[in-house]
Design a protein around this motif. Structure first.
Motif, PDB file in Angstrom:
ATOM      1  N   GLY A  41      11.326   1.067  12.426  1.00 55.91           N
ATOM      2  CA  GLY A  41      12.265   0.201  13.126  1.00 55.91           C
ATOM      3  C   GLY A  41      12.745  -0.934  12.247  1.00 55.91           C
ATOM      4  O   GLY A  41      13.055  -0.735  11.079  1.00 55.91           O
ATOM      5  N   ASP A  42      12.807  -2.116  12.793  1.00 51.89           N
ATOM      6  CA  ASP A  42      13.305  -3.275  12.057  1.00 51.89           C
ATOM      7  C   ASP A  42      12.171  -4.169  11.567  1.00 51.89           C
ATOM      8  O   ASP A  42      12.358  -5.354  11.311  1.00 51.89           O
ATOM      9  N   SER A  43      10.998  -3.633  11.456  1.00 50.05           N
ATOM     10  CA  SER A  43       9.862  -4.459  11.064  1.00 50.05           C
ATOM     11  C   SER A  43       9.948  -4.924   9.625  1.00 50.05           C
ATOM     12  O   SER A  43       9.312  -5.882   9.236  1.00 50.05           O
ATOM     13  N   ARG A  44      10.759  -4.239   8.810  1.00 48.30           N
ATOM     14  CA  ARG A  44      10.928  -4.582   7.391  1.00 48.30           C
ATOM     15  C   ARG A  44       9.630  -4.496   6.616  1.00 48.30           C
ATOM     16  O   ARG A  44       9.486  -5.075   5.552  1.00 48.30           O
ATOM     17  N   GLU A  45       8.652  -3.777   7.149  1.00 46.52           N
ATOM     18  CA  GLU A  45       7.375  -3.651   6.462  1.00 46.52           C
ATOM     19  C   GLU A  45       7.258  -2.311   5.762  1.00 46.52           C
ATOM     20  O   GLU A  45       6.177  -1.908   5.339  1.00 46.52           O
ATOM     21  N   ASN A  46       8.388  -1.609   5.674  1.00 43.72           N
ATOM     22  CA  ASN A  46       8.334  -0.298   5.041  1.00 43.72           C
ATOM     23  C   ASN A  46       8.163  -0.479   3.537  1.00 43.72           C
ATOM     24  O   ASN A  46       8.953  -1.127   2.917  1.00 43.72           O
ATOM     25  N   ASP A  47       7.143   0.085   3.014  1.00 41.15           N
ATOM     26  CA  ASP A  47       7.015   0.117   1.574  1.00 41.15           C
ATOM     27  C   ASP A  47       6.905   1.570   1.147  1.00 41.15           C
ATOM     28  O   ASP A  47       6.786   2.479   1.973  1.00 41.15           O
ATOM     29  N   ALA A  48       6.958   1.804  -0.146  1.00 40.55           N
ATOM     30  CA  ALA A  48       6.992   3.168  -0.661  1.00 40.55           C
ATOM     31  C   ALA A  48       5.773   3.972  -0.241  1.00 40.55           C
ATOM     32  O   ALA A  48       5.879   5.152   0.081  1.00 40.55           O
ATOM     33  N   ASP A  49       4.608   3.322  -0.212  1.00 42.42           N
ATOM     34  CA  ASP A  49       3.384   4.041   0.139  1.00 42.42           C
ATOM     35  C   ASP A  49       3.406   4.504   1.590  1.00 42.42           C
ATOM     36  O   ASP A  49       3.004   5.634   1.890  1.00 42.42           O
ATOM     37  N   LYS A  50       3.863   3.644   2.490  1.00 39.64           N
ATOM     38  CA  LYS A  50       3.918   4.017   3.899  1.00 39.64           C
ATOM     39  C   LYS A  50       4.898   5.160   4.129  1.00 39.64           C
ATOM     40  O   LYS A  50       4.623   6.092   4.880  1.00 39.64           O
ATOM     41  N   LEU A  51       6.058   5.070   3.486  1.00 37.31           N
ATOM     42  CA  LEU A  51       7.058   6.121   3.634  1.00 37.31           C
ATOM     43  C   LEU A  51       6.586   7.420   3.001  1.00 37.31           C
ATOM     44  O   LEU A  51       6.864   8.511   3.505  1.00 37.31           O
ATOM     45  N   HIS A  52       5.861   7.305   1.911  1.00 43.74           N
ATOM     46  CA  HIS A  52       5.312   8.490   1.251  1.00 43.74           C
ATOM     47  C   HIS A  52       4.373   9.232   2.190  1.00 43.74           C
ATOM     48  O   HIS A  52       4.448  10.456   2.342  1.00 43.74           O
ATOM     49  N   GLU A  53       3.510   8.475   2.850  1.00 43.62           N
ATOM     50  CA  GLU A  53       2.551   9.090   3.772  1.00 43.62           C
ATOM     51  C   GLU A  53       3.228   9.585   5.042  1.00 43.62           C
ATOM     52  O   GLU A  53       2.947  10.678   5.530  1.00 43.62           O
ATOM     53  N   ALA A  54       4.153   8.782   5.578  1.00 44.54           N
ATOM     54  CA  ALA A  54       4.812   9.136   6.840  1.00 44.54           C
ATOM     55  C   ALA A  54       5.685  10.372   6.721  1.00 44.54           C
ATOM     56  O   ALA A  54       5.851  11.124   7.680  1.00 44.54           O
ATOM     57  N   THR A  55       6.248  10.591   5.524  1.00 47.70           N
ATOM     58  CA  THR A  55       7.135  11.744   5.313  1.00 47.70           C
ATOM     59  C   THR A  55       6.449  12.837   4.501  1.00 47.70           C
ATOM     60  O   THR A  55       7.124  13.731   3.999  1.00 47.70           O
ATOM     61  N   PHE A  56       5.130  12.737   4.362  1.00 44.07           N
ATOM     62  CA  PHE A  56       4.337  13.750   3.654  1.00 44.07           C
ATOM     63  C   PHE A  56       4.799  13.919   2.206  1.00 44.07           C
ATOM     64  O   PHE A  56       4.808  15.028   1.667  1.00 44.07           O
ATOM     65  N   GLY A  57       5.183  12.816   1.594  1.00 45.75           N
ATOM     66  CA  GLY A  57       5.582  12.837   0.189  1.00 45.75           C
ATOM     67  C   GLY A  57       7.027  13.212  -0.047  1.00 45.75           C
ATOM     68  O   GLY A  57       7.478  13.220  -1.202  1.00 45.75           O
TER      69      GLY A  57
END
Length: 419
Positions: A41-57
């Motif tokens: 959402g708009d939390s602006r807490e997205n970092d590369a590691d979180k997105l990497h894990e959330a999208t399975f790399g």
């Protein structure tokens, strides 16, 4: 690919242009799935590691992301407008070339990669695949993705389902009983433990194996003192390796080479789990791409549904398929939603690769099924009437063109003879 047929010559077959990047929207609001940056959402807490894990790399793998888009764009290129089974029955040149296996999909791949290697695309190719290893990885990925859209291939569908089950619905682990027979799926090779320090392939398997050379089918299989393979289509493993094979679960996660050595396909590590989920999700995304019009707005679904119907009716009148698509078209769409589309959309929601927007696929699938159940009978009746007229007009025009061409040819020949 799969259950929809497309034809580039007459601009039919809707799924080629329907990709995940532009999902149809509810009235007054556009829903775009082109980015996963809004995962949190708009939390602006997205970092590369979180997105990497959330999208399975997938998010951090630029080559994989481009391969997904490339595969989506080319997966139905030059489709002939009939199912693979028709091309096989007709002994079409494409079926002969590709050995009756995923004919349309392999044809699309061949055209796409041949086009990419043309001189005019040299800069693009160098940007995508700058070295040999990247080229191999890109080709392997695209080939796997496009072949995953052949939903008429039961073996490929079973593999995809097995990947999903292992990644997102794993059964509780169970150990095989001691001294049990272990079967290796590839080639149906059975390993049986014997009293010696070496196990051999069951002789009955070799004699019945259609891929074993005839001269060897009735030959004796000698034991080997080492734990390695001594003959093609024979497998010799040490007792230690055999015990490991019996303990480990062979299948998608683990395999075994001809020397009896265990090979980790998807290791039981965080990296292995991520890789398994990534492959299951990319297969799933390509299946969604292949039927994307069914998960867009109702208007988009009806538009491309009509084009598919026209394509199949044309093939029927040309006696290229044996079933009349006008029979049961309305009910068949509902059955297709229940049996394939809605389960597909539920998987997209469950894997959560698009974050909060992962439910959009299921929303449109359910809404389109609901509206089709209410309006589909009338739409089908109108569509059948309109398409029947269009096909008749086009058939008459084609016959007229052929006749004119024949007359021109005859006139040219007569004039030549006169001279």
């Amino acid at each position: 690919g799969g259950g929809t047929n497309t034809n580039t010559n007459n601009n039919t077959g809707g799924r080629r242009r329907a990709t995940l990047q532009h999902i149809g929207a509810v009235p007054g609001r556009r829903v775009s799935l082109g980015s996963v940056d809004s995962y949190h959402g708009d939390s602006r807490e997205n970092d590369a590691d979180k997105l990497h894990e959330a999208t399975f790399g997938i998010y951090n793998n630029t080559l994989l992301r481009f391969a997904l888009m490339f595969s989506a764009l080319i997966h139905d290129v030059d489709h002939q407008g009939v199912p693979n089974s028709t091309l096989v029955d007709e002994e079409d040149d494409l079926a002969i070339l590709h050995n009756d296996l995923s004919v349309a999909e392999q044809n699309s791949l061949q055209i796409a990669f041949s086009t990419l290697t043309q001189k005019r695309f040299a800069l693009l190719k160098k940007s995508i695949i700058p070295d040999k290893e990247t080229r191999k990885e890109f080709r392997r990925t695209v080939i796997d993705m496009v072949l995953a859209t052949d939903i008429s291939n039961p073996e490929r569908m079973q593999i995809a389902q097995s990947k999903w089950n292992e990644a997102f619905e794993p059964p509780p682990p169970t150990a095989p009983p001691p001294n049990s027979t272990t079967t290796i799926d590839s080639g149906s090779v059975n390993l049986h433990q014997n009293e010696d320090d070496v196990s051999t392939v069951n002789e009955e398997d070799i004699s019945n194996d259609p891929f074993t050379p005839h001269s060897r089918r009735n030959s004796n299989v000698s034991k080997a003192s080492s734990g390695t393979m001594s003959k093609r289509h024979s497998l010799f493993v040490t007792a230690q390796a055999l015990r490991q094979i019996q303990i480990e679960k062979l299948g998608l996660r683990k395999s075994v080479d001809f020397g009896g050595k265990m090979v980790d396909v998807y290791a039981s590590t965080s990296e292995g789990e991520l890789k398994l989920k990534q492959h299951a999700v990319t297969d799933l995304m390509m299946n969604v791409v292949d039927v994307a019009h069914t998960m867009q707005s109702f208007g988009t679904f009806v538009k491309w549904n009509k084009r598919l119907f026209k394509e199949l009716l044309t093939a029927y009148h040309a006696e290229r398929i044996s079933w009349d698509p006008t029979m049961g078209w309305y009910g068949n769409q509902i059955q297709f939603y229940d049996a394939y589309i809605i389960p597909l959309a539920k998987k997209m929601q469950k894997c959560g690769v698009f974050g909060a927007k992962s439910s959009v696929f299921l929303y449109f699938a359910m809404e389109n099924k609901r509206r089709w159940a209410q309006e589909g009978a009338e739409i089908t009746e109108q569509m059948v009437d309109e398409v029947a007229k269009e096909v008749l007009i086009e058939s008459l025009q084609a016959a007229s063109d052929a006749s004119n061409a024949s007359q021109c040819s005859s006139s040219s020949s007569s004039l030549s003879d006169f001279r």
